[in-house]
Design an enzyme around this catalytic site. Structure first.
Site, PDB file in Angstrom:
ATOM      1  N   ARG A   1       0.747  -1.224  -0.097  1.00 21.70           N
ATOM      2  CA  ARG A   1       0.022  -0.133   0.084  1.00 21.70           C
ATOM      3  C   ARG A   1       0.786   1.231  -0.062  1.00 21.70           C
ATOM      4  O   ARG A   1       1.722   1.192   0.600  1.00 21.70           O
ATOM      5  CB  ARG A   1      -0.740  -0.001   1.216  1.00 21.70           C
ATOM      6  CG  ARG A   1      -1.927  -1.170   1.428  1.00 21.70           C
ATOM      7  CD  ARG A   1      -2.447  -1.072   2.720  1.00 21.70           C
ATOM      8  NE  ARG A   1      -2.594  -2.624   3.015  1.00 21.70           N
ATOM      9  CZ  ARG A   1      -3.735  -2.905   2.695  1.00 21.70           C
ATOM     10  NH1 ARG A   1      -4.806  -2.149   2.107  1.00 21.70           N
ATOM     11  NH2 ARG A   1      -4.354  -4.281   2.831  1.00 21.70           N
ATOM     12  N   VAL A   2       0.383   2.325  -0.784  1.00 29.38           N
ATOM     13  CA  VAL A   2       1.329   3.588  -0.800  1.00 29.38           C
ATOM     14  C   VAL A   2       1.359   4.160   0.569  1.00 29.38           C
ATOM     15  O   VAL A   2       2.469   4.860   0.906  1.00 29.38           O
ATOM     16  CB  VAL A   2       0.659   4.447  -1.800  1.00 29.38           C
ATOM     17  CG1 VAL A   2       0.882   3.961  -3.088  1.00 29.38           C
ATOM     18  CG2 VAL A   2      -0.530   4.909  -1.600  1.00 29.38           C
ATOM     19  N   ASP A   3       0.420   3.830   1.441  1.00 27.58           N
ATOM     20  CA  ASP A   3       0.596   4.614   3.067  1.00 27.58           C
ATOM     21  C   ASP A   3       1.839   3.728   3.644  1.00 27.58           C
ATOM     22  O   ASP A   3       2.037   4.112   4.667  1.00 27.58           O
ATOM     23  CB  ASP A   3      -0.438   4.743   3.802  1.00 27.58           C
ATOM     24  CG  ASP A   3      -1.243   3.557   3.542  1.00 27.58           C
ATOM     25  OD1 ASP A   3      -1.091   2.367   3.250  1.00 27.58           O
ATOM     26  OD2 ASP A   3      -2.741   3.723   4.103  1.00 27.58           O
ATOM     27  N   ASP A   4       2.221   2.767   3.004  1.00 24.89           N
ATOM     28  CA  ASP A   4       3.400   1.791   3.774  1.00 24.89           C
ATOM     29  C   ASP A   4       4.658   2.349   3.188  1.00 24.89           C
ATOM     30  O   ASP A   4       5.736   1.308   3.430  1.00 24.89           O
ATOM     31  CB  ASP A   4       3.119   0.313   3.474  1.00 24.89           C
ATOM     32  CG  ASP A   4       1.832  -0.217   4.312  1.00 24.89           C
ATOM     33  OD1 ASP A   4       1.466   0.472   5.120  1.00 24.89           O
ATOM     34  OD2 ASP A   4       1.268  -1.289   3.896  1.00 24.89           O
TER      35      ASP A   4
END
Ligand code: ATP
Ligand code: MG
Length: 698
Positions: free
Chosen positions: A566-569
């Site tokens: 995930r891009v928030d990761d």
């Protein structure tokens, strides 16, 4: 054609077949055959399907794929109409075949496929197969928690059971468009309940029967069902879980907000609990066995429009408040059936087993609808995959002679941890295709699955997709092209993935960025239940003109797609963006590391630092030396900048009930914000969190 694929064609033609792993021979232990270690990078490791497999495959070559793919994106209406015509439609769809608006600046986001077409998915799963002469074929084999017995239903029997329940539901006033919440474990009544709802045009909202009362209540309040279908209890491993008590607590909770349910149809799951010992709410609770069998075994189909809703499913909640993903009938039907057929190279003689629970999208699309639409035989397993021991999977494969086996990477990692002897104890000769979904499968996990489980003969379908997408989006087609361990390879027919940069501009060739999709496909979700605005904001506003998946992705020099999490990761270390998945993969490639989860923490100098939670292989104990060796592995595989600042020993990791790591909780533990852990009720085992906190400063 999307960038890269044409090029891949050329490169693959020139590639030597010397990396074919089936020739590398014996497996002597976990990681004994680590292919590609000598290669410059994982991007260069091509694993070729063997010729015999390719010859029999539905899509036997990359050329054939490219031809079909080209057609599917140049003429989506023609391509999908051709496939849709293989199903039964009471009335054919109108024109245009599909319409879409993917750009919120031009008005509301809207996706429609086969509008005006009148059909029923239950009819297509069951009646159509019975009428074409497959009534006596086994639709479902059921394996209970405790080994030693089994059950099954043929297509005709399944149809009859579905009709009885459908008649009951109708009689209780459930009508087209009403919601029904299903809170059942993996017993045959679960797909029966889903199909019965579909038959009468009611929306099912299956809630995974591992969710707490609080989570169930939240979903009941959101979907306002007429009726809840459950069972009294279930065996999971050596435990008995009393589901009806959880439902009871949830209904008390939801009544407080004004949503009351006055009918709770309860299946008596005798092997787990007898009715005499079940806590009962007179007037509300009704035993399934007392009422349903009294109804006729035939039931008129409620014909619905292709765009009428089929079901609601809440996403797993690894990133906040669950979203009620809504799928409609026609497009979902065509898409799940087609992806099932091609992504797993399905043939009528196959026995298919997917370990996913029907409480997740994988269980909707690839336990229930996709397989049944193809007239397949599926295996459903009630219990825990490590009960009575870690050999259970292969015991079941042997028992039913499973040919296509699908599991989540988290399961594979736990099997690796348990040891290779649990696998090699069983011959597994029937297996021909392996599949994985739900999470990135690290290259080393991929190789283990390939070498140990598949004896280096079975292609692996590493399918990337989401609850929102209905079916596989980026996936290998078994036998069609060489795989690269850890890459989901190429897009499915009709899917146009694009990688965009921060500004939302498409980037071409070898690159990494945000994974988006350019235009609609039949299986796309149409809205978030009751919240179309959140639908637009979450998925269509971040990058105008595209569907945004929320995942990061890299395309390599050969055009292969690699999901990076995930891009928030993403962690930003001294200005360098590092995908957590990359660091985790490097850690897991260490022979003594079973699983890893990486999060970012504040770092005075670097901005963010790398914080790694590490679970070791069974029998290995923590040591300073091992810590150093793990860090060294990351330095060697990625670079010094990605070396973990802290390694936190983790006997277990906090996971959602679907087996996904809950990073938001790990972030809080890493930054020692222990009073801000948030809602932990959707965790499979909340005790894991305390255990981790206790080990924080070791
Ligand atoms: P929520 O959206 O509530 O946080 P979730 O995203 O975990 O939950 P799903 O829809 O079941 O719920 O999972 C989809 C996500 O799983 C994808 O967005 C991706 O991050 C990950 N995923 C699924 N399959 C793969 C795969 N083959 N490779 C890499 N990642 C995958
Ligand atoms: Mg998601």
């Amino acid at each position: 054609l999307p960038v890269g694929i044409g090029k891949a064609n050329q490169i693959l033609k020139n590639a030597s077949r010397s990396t074919q792993p089936s020739s590398t021979g014996k497996i002597t232990g976990v990681n004994a055959v680590v292919l590609g270690e000598a290669l410059a990078s994982e991007d260069d490791e091509l694993v070729f399907p063997n010729d015999d497999f390719s010859r029999q495959a539905l899509v036997p070559s990359l050329e054939k794929y490219l031809e079909m793919y080209k057609w599917s994106v140049e003429d989506p209406a023609g391509f999908w109409s051709g496939i849709a015509s293989q199903f039964y439609w009471k009335q054919k769809w109108g024109q245009p075949v599909f319409s879409e608006n993917f750009d919120f600046r031009k008005g509301n986001i809207k996706i429609e496929w086969f509008r005006g077409g009148i059909t029923n998915i239950c009819y297509n799963c069951l009646d159509r197969n019975v009428e074409s002469g497959n009534g006596d074929k086994i639709a479902i084999y059921w394996e209970p928690n405790d080994p030693g017995s089994q059950d099954s239903l043929t297509y005709s029997q399944l149809l009859q059971s579905v009709c009885q329940l459908a008649n009951y539901l109708k009689d209780k006033g459930v009508k087209k468009g009403d919601a029904v919440v299903i809170y059942l474990p993996m017993i045959m009544e679960l797909p029966i309940a889903m199909l019965a709802c579909a038959r009468i045009g009611a929306l099912h909202s299956v809630v995974f029967a591992g969710f707490s009362a609080e989570s169930l209540a939240q979903r009941i309040v959101d979907s306002k069902p007429k009726i809840v279908i459950t069972c009294n209890a279930v065996n999971r491993g050596s435990k008995v879980i009393t589901l009806i008590d959880i439902v009871d607590a949830a209904l008390i909770e939801s009544a407080k907000t004004g949503i009351s349910v006055d009918l709770c149809l309860t299946y008596e799951n005798k092997s787990a609990m007898k009715r005499e010992s079940t806590k009962w709410q007179e007037g509300r609770d009704v035993w399934w066995q007392d009422v349903v069998p009294k109804y006729p075994t035939t039931c008129e189909v409620e014909w619905v429009d292709a765009e009428d809703p089929l079901f609601l499913l809440y996403t797993s909640g690894s990133t906040g408040k669950p979203k009620g993903v809504l799928h409609t009938t026609g497009g979902y039907m065509v898409y799940t059936a087609t992806t099932f057929k091609y992504a797993f190279d399905y043939k009528p003689s196959d026995i298919y087993w997917c370990t996913a629970d029907c409480g997740w999208i994988t269980g909707h699309s690839y336990v229930t609808y996709g397989p049944l639409l193809n007239g397949a035989t599926v295996v459903i397993f009630e219990g825990a995959l490590n009960y009575p021991d870690y050999g259970r999977c292969w015991d079941i494969v042997e028992k039913f002679k499973v040919t296509i086996f699908q599991a989540a990477p988290t399961l594979v990692r736990s099997l690796i941890r348990a040891g290779v002897e649990y696998v090699t104890r069983y011959p597994r000769k029937s297996l021909r295709v392996l599949a994985s979904a739900g999470e990135p499968i690290n290259p080393s996990t991929w190789r283990w699955l390939f070498n140990v489980v598949g004896d280096s003969r079975c292609p692996i379908s590493d399918t990337w997709w989401q609850t929102e997408t209905g079916g596989c989006m980026i996936t290998p087609l078994p036998g069609a092209w060489p795989q690269k361990p850890g890459s989901a390879t190429f897009p499915f027919f009709g899917i146009q993935p694009v990688i965009v940069n921060e500004k939302g501009a498409e980037i071409e060739g070898e690159c990494s960025g945000y994974l988006c999709v350019k235009s609609s496909w039949p299986g796309a979700f149409r809205t978030l239940y009751g919240d179309h605005e959140r639908y637009e904001t979450t998925y269509f506003k971040p990058f105008p003109g595209y569907y945004f998946s929320g995942d990061g992705c890299r395309r390599d020099k050969d055009g292969y797609y690699w999901l990076t999490g995930r891009v928030d990761d993403v962690i930003n270390v001294s200005g360098r963006r590092i995908g957590t998945e990359e660091v985790e993969s490097a850690l897991v490639s260490h022979p003594q590391c079973a699983e890893a989860a990486v999060v970012g923490i504040e770092h005075e100098v670097k901005g963010q630092g790398v914080y790694a939670f590490v679970t070791l292989v069974e029998g290995v104990s923590y040591s300073e030396e091992l810590r150093k060796s793990l860090i060294l592995t990351v330095r060697n595989k990625i670079g010094a900048f990605a070396a973990p600042d802290k390694i936190h020993w983790a006997p277990d990791l906090p996971k959602t009930r679907s087996g996904k790591i809950m990073r938001r909780i790990l972030r809080k533990i890493a930054s020692r914000q222990l009073h801000e852990l948030g809602d932990t009720s959707t965790l499979a085992d909340p005790n894991v969190v305390e255990q981790l906190i206790a080990l924080a400063d070791r």
